[in-house]
Write a protein that holds these residues in place. Structure first.
Motif, PDB file in Angstrom:
ATOM      1  N   UNK A  35     -91.618 -78.989  42.470  1.00  0.00           N
ATOM      2  CA  UNK A  35     -92.911 -79.546  42.840  1.00  0.00           C
ATOM      3  C   UNK A  35     -93.458 -80.326  41.643  1.00  0.00           C
ATOM      4  N   UNK A  36     -93.767 -81.595  41.853  1.00  0.00           N
ATOM      5  CA  UNK A  36     -94.300 -82.426  40.787  1.00  0.00           C
ATOM      6  C   UNK A  36     -95.823 -82.400  40.745  1.00  0.00           C
ATOM      7  N   UNK A  37     -96.436 -81.855  41.788  1.00  0.00           N
ATOM      8  CA  UNK A  37     -97.887 -81.677  41.841  1.00  0.00           C
ATOM      9  C   UNK A  37     -98.177 -80.338  42.520  1.00  0.00           C
ATOM     10  N   UNK A  38     -99.380 -79.814  42.306  1.00  0.00           N
ATOM     11  CA  UNK A  38     -99.798 -78.605  43.015  1.00  0.00           C
ATOM     12  C   UNK A  38     -99.798 -78.876  44.515  1.00  0.00           C
ATOM     13  N   UNK A  39     -99.355 -77.908  45.297  1.00  0.00           N
ATOM     14  CA  UNK A  39     -99.379 -78.098  46.749  1.00  0.00           C
ATOM     15  C   UNK A  39     -99.162 -76.776  47.464  1.00  0.00           C
ATOM     16  N   UNK A  40     -99.597 -76.727  48.712  1.00  0.00           N
ATOM     17  CA  UNK A  40     -99.264 -75.625  49.611  1.00  0.00           C
ATOM     18  C   UNK A  40     -97.997 -76.002  50.374  1.00  0.00           C
ATOM     19  N   UNK A  41     -97.283 -74.976  50.869  1.00  0.00           N
ATOM     20  CA  UNK A  41     -96.117 -75.222  51.721  1.00  0.00           C
ATOM     21  C   UNK A  41     -95.850 -73.984  52.562  1.00  0.00           C
ATOM     22  N   UNK A  42     -95.011 -74.149  53.580  1.00  0.00           N
ATOM     23  CA  UNK A  42     -94.633 -73.049  54.470  1.00  0.00           C
ATOM     24  C   UNK A  42     -93.129 -73.111  54.713  1.00  0.00           C
ATOM     25  N   UNK A  43     -92.485 -71.951  54.754  1.00  0.00           N
ATOM     26  CA  UNK A  43     -91.080 -71.849  55.142  1.00  0.00           C
ATOM     27  C   UNK A  43     -90.999 -71.106  56.465  1.00  0.00           C
ATOM     28  N   UNK A  44     -90.310 -71.701  57.440  1.00  0.00           N
ATOM     29  CA  UNK A  44     -90.128 -71.069  58.738  1.00  0.00           C
ATOM     30  C   UNK A  44     -88.681 -71.144  59.172  1.00  0.00           C
ATOM     31  N   UNK A  45     -88.310 -70.320  60.147  1.00  0.00           N
ATOM     32  CA  UNK A  45     -86.937 -70.324  60.641  1.00  0.00           C
ATOM     33  C   UNK A  45     -86.131 -69.198  60.023  1.00  0.00           C
ATOM     34  N   UNK A  68     -94.443 -78.205  38.619  1.00  0.00           N
ATOM     35  CA  UNK A  68     -93.356 -77.694  37.799  1.00  0.00           C
ATOM     36  C   UNK A  68     -92.635 -76.508  38.392  1.00  0.00           C
ATOM     37  N   UNK A  69     -93.230 -75.849  39.407  1.00  0.00           N
ATOM     38  CA  UNK A  69     -92.542 -74.738  40.071  1.00  0.00           C
ATOM     39  C   UNK A  69     -91.259 -75.224  40.736  1.00  0.00           C
ATOM     40  N   UNK A  70     -90.225 -74.373  40.736  1.00  0.00           N
ATOM     41  CA  UNK A  70     -88.947 -74.714  41.350  1.00  0.00           C
ATOM     42  C   UNK A  70     -88.690 -73.779  42.531  1.00  0.00           C
ATOM     43  N   UNK A  71     -88.422 -74.371  43.675  1.00  0.00           N
ATOM     44  CA  UNK A  71     -88.091 -73.639  44.890  1.00  0.00           C
ATOM     45  C   UNK A  71     -86.577 -73.621  45.044  1.00  0.00           C
ATOM     46  N   UNK A  72     -85.996 -72.419  45.151  1.00  0.00           N
ATOM     47  CA  UNK A  72     -84.549 -72.285  45.296  1.00  0.00           C
ATOM     48  C   UNK A  72     -84.240 -71.246  46.369  1.00  0.00           C
ATOM     49  N   UNK A  73     -82.958 -71.126  46.733  1.00  0.00           N
ATOM     50  CA  UNK A  73     -82.556 -70.259  47.839  1.00  0.00           C
ATOM     51  C   UNK A  73     -81.271 -69.512  47.490  1.00  0.00           C
ATOM     52  N   UNK A  74     -81.216 -68.224  47.852  1.00  0.00           N
ATOM     53  CA  UNK A  74     -80.035 -67.400  47.585  1.00  0.00           C
ATOM     54  C   UNK A  74     -78.951 -67.564  48.648  1.00  0.00           C
ATOM     55  N   UNK A  75     -79.354 -67.783  49.910  1.00  0.00           N
ATOM     56  CA  UNK A  75     -78.393 -67.891  51.001  1.00  0.00           C
ATOM     57  C   UNK A  75     -78.848 -67.071  52.195  1.00  0.00           C
ATOM     58  N   UNK A  76     -78.250 -67.304  53.360  1.00  0.00           N
ATOM     59  CA  UNK A  76     -78.737 -66.692  54.600  1.00  0.00           C
ATOM     60  C   UNK A  76     -78.349 -65.229  54.760  1.00  0.00           C
ATOM     61  N   UNK A  77     -79.227 -64.487  55.417  1.00  0.00           N
ATOM     62  CA  UNK A  77     -78.912 -63.131  55.854  1.00  0.00           C
ATOM     63  C   UNK A  77     -78.702 -63.114  57.367  1.00  0.00           C
ATOM     64  N   UNK A  78     -79.565 -63.804  58.074  1.00  0.00           N
ATOM     65  CA  UNK A  78     -79.424 -63.991  59.514  1.00  0.00           C
ATOM     66  C   UNK A  78     -80.058 -65.332  59.857  1.00  0.00           C
ATOM     67  N   UNK A  79     -79.457 -66.054  60.773  1.00  0.00           N
ATOM     68  CA  UNK A  79     -79.950 -67.382  61.103  1.00  0.00           C
ATOM     69  C   UNK A  79     -79.304 -68.447  60.237  1.00  0.00           C
ATOM     70  N   UNK A  80     -79.561 -69.707  60.594  1.00  0.00           N
ATOM     71  CA  UNK A  80     -78.870 -70.841  59.983  1.00  0.00           C
ATOM     72  C   UNK A  80     -79.826 -71.822  59.324  1.00  0.00           C
TER      73      UNK A  80
END
Length: 298
Positions: A35-45, A68-80
């Protein structure tokens, strides 16, 4: 468009966006985003194990990210598929009235391709200050993703192209999702469905969720990147309210099918639309002053 319209629509609802506002669809392997600026966000699915600066974060709630926050992901448990929704929707060019990316034709989105390192995504800064971190989708409305699903369908339009035994086989059997599935179609493996006189028909239109049965007698559920027409007989069409189940299926997941009437399919969809509208209305009533979000520019 998105493979899972329900999950994307719920994520947008939390931010007060239009149901079809542009989101980022992530499949199995999530990206690393800064994120290059402050912001709200939502993750769905699907839950892809999201982390913000290394800390695990939840799904289906408005989350605040700092510059400056970094959003990353470990991988799926269920779903695609996971959807990242941002205030006002992603700002990408409209092509034929859509902001979607169609990679096969190299149109839409960011230069008609999947994202690569260094790409910059923008959204409306004026939509950020009205967000309400911490609010969540009620659990009763969440899509319950699992490895076994009952898929509601409307029979037809070419049911007469199949024998009575073929129809009975389709409705009484379980089918596994093939590893050959993609955004064009979800290919299934299982008992062969018997045609009356072959699989071929004069090509006609294919709806989202149309179920073709090809010459090998196995069903294919046509999805977001399907062609507009096809020449194989369709035994049924997935009810719109259950498309998310197909979109979130992993290889090896199991489907069984339940036939419902067109009226029941329409009623279920209307009820869901009403639930989403009520949800957005309820969110709008929440007093935003308590959150004291700063205005940002992108």
């Amino acid at each position: 468009g998105v493979m899972d319209p329900y999950s994307a629509g719920l994520a947008n609802a939390l931010l007060g966006n239009h149901e079809h506002a542009a989101v980022l669809e992530m499949t199995l392997v999530g990206p690393k985003l800064m994120f290059l600026e402050n912001s709200a966000f939502v993750l769905g699915g699907a839950n892809l194990g999201a982390r913000l600066d290394g800390e695990s974060i939840g799904m289906w709630e408005v989350i605040w990210a700092k510059s400056g926050n970094i959003l990353s992901f470990d991988g799926p448990t269920v779903g695609v598929r996971t959807y990242l929704a941002v205030p006002g929707g992603l700002d990408v060019p409209e092509v034929m009235g859509s902001r979607s990316t169609y990679v096969r034709a190299q149109i839409g989105g960011v230069q008609g391709r999947s994202l690569v390192k260094g790409d910059l995504l923008l959204w409306d800064p004026d939509s950020v200050e009205s967000q309400k971190p911490g609010i969540r989708i009620p659990e009763s409305l969440l899509p319950m993703i699992s490895h076994e699903q009952i898929i509601r369908i409307v029979m037809g339009p070419q049911t007469s192209s199949f024998t009575a035994q073929g129809v009975a086989t389709f409705l009484s059997s379980s089918y596994q999702v093939s590893q050959q599935s993609d955004r064009v179609g979800c290919r299934l493996e299982g008992p062969v469905i018997e045609h009356v006189d072959g699989a071929d028909i004069i090509s006609d239109g294919i709806p989202f969720g149309g179920i073709q049965v090809t010459g090998d007698g196995l069903p294919v559920i046509l999805m977001a990147d399907r062609g507009v027409t096809g020449g194989y007989a369709k035994i049924g069409t997935v009810a719109s309210v259950d498309l998310w189940k197909v979109a979130q299926a992993l290889t090896g997941d199991v489907f069984s099918f339940k036939a419902i009437s067109p009226k029941d399919a329409q009623t279920s969809l209307i009820e869901r639309k009403k639930e989403l509208s009520k949800l957005q209305a309820d969110f709008d009533k929440i007093d935003n002053k308590q959150f004291q979000l700063p205005r940002i520019t992108l």
